[in-house]
Scaffold this active site. Structure first.
Site, PDB file in Angstrom:
ATOM      1  N   GLU A   1      -6.675  -7.842  -1.373  1.00  0.00           N
ATOM      2  CA  GLU A   1      -7.051  -7.991   0.037  1.00  0.00           C
ATOM      3  C   GLU A   1      -8.538  -7.690   0.198  1.00  0.00           C
ATOM      4  O   GLU A   1      -9.082  -6.814  -0.481  1.00  0.00           O
ATOM      5  CB  GLU A   1      -6.306  -6.998   0.930  1.00  0.00           C
ATOM      6  CG  GLU A   1      -4.839  -7.253   1.108  1.00  0.00           C
ATOM      7  CD  GLU A   1      -4.214  -6.213   2.037  1.00  0.00           C
ATOM      8  OE1 GLU A   1      -4.933  -5.649   2.893  1.00  0.00           O
ATOM      9  OE2 GLU A   1      -3.013  -5.957   1.893  1.00  0.00           O
TER      10      GLU A   1
ATOM     11  N   GLU B   1       0.811  -1.216   0.000  1.00  0.00           N
ATOM     12  CA  GLU B   1       0.000   0.000   0.000  1.00  0.00           C
ATOM     13  C   GLU B   1       0.850   1.273   0.000  1.00  0.00           C
ATOM     14  O   GLU B   1       0.795   2.081   0.933  1.00  0.00           O
ATOM     15  CB  GLU B   1      -0.972  -0.025   1.180  1.00  0.00           C
ATOM     16  CG  GLU B   1      -2.000  -1.120   1.014  1.00  0.00           C
ATOM     17  CD  GLU B   1      -3.202  -1.018   1.968  1.00  0.00           C
ATOM     18  OE1 GLU B   1      -3.059  -0.429   3.040  1.00  0.00           O
ATOM     19  OE2 GLU B   1      -4.258  -1.551   1.604  1.00  0.00           O
TER      20      GLU B   1
HETATM   21  C1  GLA Z   1      -4.257  -2.960   4.535  1.00  0.00           C
HETATM   22  C2  GLA Z   1      -2.870  -3.558   4.617  1.00  0.00           C
HETATM   23  C3  GLA Z   1      -2.812  -4.845   5.372  1.00  0.00           C
HETATM   24  C4  GLA Z   1      -3.701  -4.795   6.598  1.00  0.00           C
HETATM   25  C5  GLA Z   1      -5.095  -4.448   6.174  1.00  0.00           C
HETATM   26  C6  GLA Z   1      -6.079  -4.423   7.315  1.00  0.00           C
HETATM   27  O1  GLA Z   1      -4.936  -3.313   3.423  1.00  0.00           O
HETATM   28  O2  GLA Z   1      -2.299  -3.748   3.353  1.00  0.00           O
HETATM   29  O3  GLA Z   1      -1.469  -5.074   5.748  1.00  0.00           O
HETATM   30  O4  GLA Z   1      -3.214  -3.844   7.474  1.00  0.00           O
HETATM   31  O5  GLA Z   1      -5.094  -3.163   5.616  1.00  0.00           O
HETATM   32  O6  GLA Z   1      -7.379  -4.188   6.871  1.00  0.00           O
END
Ligand code: GLA
Ligand code: ZN
Length: 707
Positions: free
Chosen positions: A315, A156
């Site tokens: 995710e 991210e």
């Molecule tokens: C983000 C991060 C993950 C985790 C999620 C939790 O997407 O990439 O590492 O922290 O949030 O929702």
């Protein structure tokens, strides 16, 4: 048709998620159990190593990879592929202690202490060097592992740094951009205002909170620089990996409508687009359907970054998150609904954060497939396993594509510029929301819409909607003109074409750069209304230019409600369709259309149209106008029952029609034909969907929305 499957090794849809075995190395029993449970849940991929740097390299220069080798081997032996992350998303303590320059400096000019994550200085040479070292080691050790299918760059990416290294790099970036000619910069930034002229690039600072924030050109260029610098960092990681493993695709997990990075630029350096989806399901401020359509818009934005390939849902949570204002559980059935929605929108993967809940630290209560109780006998596990089975049945969908004939224009630069503009009201600018609501309205009509750049090639589309295109990129005006001249249906709104790419206002009438001629109007003033102010727009001859009647009742002469913004137009050579109903500009033009007949020899009945809607109107009210654009473009709309969403993907072996019920009441959808891949049942006409029900019909026919 070109082969578009993302991974040659994987048959069908990828089902997996972030897996953190490094947190459990002292519990071989749990690692063993993970494999058993993954197989039970139909998992075929694991994303490893996202935050593993301090385990890989516990002390500077000392590397430990055997544990990862063991895990990857064992996963592979059990049919589970690995997406391997580079660990640059969080730094080990030794790195910050030895090289404090890796730690970010805030807009208040305060350097971070060690801790947290996603907080590196992207300019720091030593941070780039250390990242390159560990990335190289990983690629050399695991690049030819048969289980490795993809690199996941960092995590991210985002954020900005105001340290001296970044400030210097910003100055170099500016010097480069303005040909080392400070006078060019002074002109582009209008720095004579408040006597802010620069004599040399050395005098320029980033826009600190307590520094220069009054130059729109500077603020915008800082955003562009930050995005470029992050992109450059990402590319530096990719370069190392591509040198050793040129054939392993790379991705970086993007975030919903992320403000700070121009994803369209980053996308060019990635092989595949992936993103992390965390809608606020069952909230108390919108309908569940709105939440789902919010998510669908995000999917479409991501998909449109590389429309020639499926994207990845990298995710999502199997149950809840731990960072929403209220961490509510997904209700039974919603997990499957959201997973199938991702596929419907063009994803070839369903992946989670996270496989197993950790025992401690910040995300100990974040949802996971396996909870602290370690059991497979939980609601969440069962729902994930059910999704696993459904995805197996949906294997044929993999590699097929969403094809849209309508597009919504959405630019990051425009976003930054609108946000920063000292105009309108900061409470009601709502650029993103305005775009999204329009997109959602098309979707409610059963029409797929890409989300694309304003200066891109628009030839593949027949309908283009450009909400609030305040800033024009150098290629925007010509792209729009050529689109309309070739017979396209274009709709623009208030607050279009005020500034150029440096945020300098156009002279000679808005919308500038020739768009005023294209639409046949000049916008002379814009009125910002207070939240309780209302105006209206009346269509004397109906929205389509003629009064349509249904059983003798005039249908199309409604009054649209106007709020927030109303531009006062001078009409040059456009047709006036609607006029204001109130205020001192009552009776003046509010909705116009200029027609561009396409030469008869080419396409006899084709006519391009440039519509201008000068005031803010709810997307739902604008529906009849959207229908008119679609009808003129020959794009079929569908009357869908309340709460039902429809999407379509086209592949080598057929067409896949997705129906999703965003409600808890059972519904019947007429005019559905094909075999439901999920149940094997043939549907001829009426499709029944239960609460949060889904169906994926395989048909051989051409997709309806291409008819
Ligand atoms: C983000 C991060 C993950 C985790 C999620 C939790 O997407 O990439 O590492 O922290 O949030 O929702
Ligand atoms: Zn920095």
């Amino acid at each position: 048709m070109e082969k578009t499957a993302l991974f040659p090794q994987v048959k069908g849809i990828l089902h997996g998620g972030d897996y953190n075995p490094e947190q459990w190395l002292d519990r071989p029993d749990i690692l063993e159990e993970d494999i058993r449970l993954m197989k039970k849940a139909g998992i075929n991929s694991a994303t490893l190593g996202v935050f593993s740097w301090s385990v890989y390299e516990p002390v500077e220069g000392e590397f430990h990879f055997d544990w990862l080798q063991e895990i990857m081997d064992r996963l592979y032996e059990n049919g589970i592929y690995t997406i391997l992350a580079t660990p640059s998303g969080a730094r080990p303590a030794w790195l910050d202690a030895a090289y404090p320059e890796a730690m970010r400096v805030s807009a208040h000019n305060v350097r971070d202490h060690h801790g947290n994550r996603h907080n590196h200085c992207m300019s720091s040479p030593i941070y780039r060097k250390k990242t390159a070292v560990i990335d190289r080691k990983l690629a050399e050790r695991f690049g030819s592992h048969p289980g490795l299918i993809m690199w996941h760059i960092s995590n991210e990416l985002g954020g900005e740094c105001f340290c001296p290294l970044c400030a210097e790099r910003f100055r170099e970036y500016l010097a480069d951009k303005f040909d080392h000619d400070i006078e060019k910069l002074n002109q582009a930034w209008w720095t004579t205002f408040w006597s802010h002229r620069y004599n040399s690039f050395d005098q320029i600072e980033p826009p600190f909170e307590h520094g220069e924030r009054s130059i729109m050109g500077l603020n915008l260029e800082w955003k562009r620089f930050t995005s470029w610098n992050m992109n450059d960092f990402m590319r530096s990681e990719i370069d190392v990996l591509k040198e050793i493993t040129p054939d392993i695709p790379v991705t970086a997990n993007f975030m919903e409508l992320f403000y700070g990075l121009n994803y369209r630029n980053l996308a060019k350096d990635l092989d595949v687009i992936s993103w992390d989806s965390y809608p606020r399901f069952h909230n108390d401020y919108e309908t569940f359907q709105d939440t789902m359509l919010w998510n669908a818009f995000q999917h479409a934005l991501m998909r449109s970054l590389k429309p020639e390939k499926p994207f990845m849902l990298m995710e999502s949570t199997p149950s809840l998150v731990n960072w929403h204002p209220f961490n509510k559980l997904k209700r039974p059935g919603v997990h499957k609904l959201a997973c199938i929605q991702a596929l419907a929108c063009g994803s070839d993967t369903v992946q989670y954060f996270q496989w197993r809940k950790g025992r401690g630290s910040f995300e100990q209560f974040h949802g996971a497939v396996v909870d602290h109780n370690g059991s497979e006998d939980t609601r969440v596990f069962r729902e994930v396993a059910e999704v696993g089975q459904a995805l197996c049945r949906l294997s044929p969908v993999a590699g097929s594509l969403v094809r849209a004939r309508a597009a919504l224009l959405f630019d990051w630069d425009n976003r930054w510029a609108i946000h920063d503009a000292g105009a309108l009201s900061n409470q009601t600018k709502k650029y993103e929301d305005t775009c999204m609501k329009i997109w959602q309205e098309f979707r409610r009509l059963g029409v797929e819409m890409d989300v694309v750049a304003s200066d891109g090639v628009l030839d593949r589309y027949d309908v283009v909607v450009a909400p609030m295109l305040y800033m024009l990129q150098p290629g925007t005006a010509s792209a729009l003109r050529s689109f309309v001249e070739k017979g396209g249906q274009l709709l623009a709104t208030y607050f279009t074409g005020y500034v150029d790419e440096n945020q300098l206002c156009y002279l000679g009438g808005f919308p500038g750069n020739g768009l005023s001629e294209l639409f046949g109007i000049v916008s002379e003033e814009i009125d910002t209304l207070y939240p309780s102010d209302r105006n209206g727009i009346r269509f004397e001859k109906g929205i389509s230019g003629k009064i349509r009647t249904k059983e003798g009742v005039p249908e199309d002469t409604a009054v649209w409600e106007v709020k927030d913004y109303a531009e006062i137009l001078r009409v040059k050579d456009a047709k006036v369709l609607g006029v204001y109903t109130g205020d001192f500009y009552q009776g003046t033009a509010a909705v116009t259309c200029k027609e561009y007949p396409v030469s008869r020899e080419q396409t006899p009945s084709k006519c391009g149209r440039a519509y201008y809607v000068a005031a803010r109107v709810g997307a739902g009210q604008m529906r009849p106008l959207f229908e008119k654009l679609l009808e003129d473009a020959g794009i079929r709309t569908r009357k869908l029952p309340e709460n039902v969403d429809y999407c379509c993907r086209t592949g080598e072996e057929g067409v896949y029609e997705f129906y999703l019920n965003y409600g808890t009441a059972p519904v019947e959808v007429p005019d559905v034909h094909g075999t439901d891949l999920l149940t094997g049942e043939k549907v001829e006409d009426i499709l029944g969907l239960g609460a949060y029900g889904v169906a994926v019909l395989q048909t051989a026919a051409s997709p309806r929305h291409l008819e």
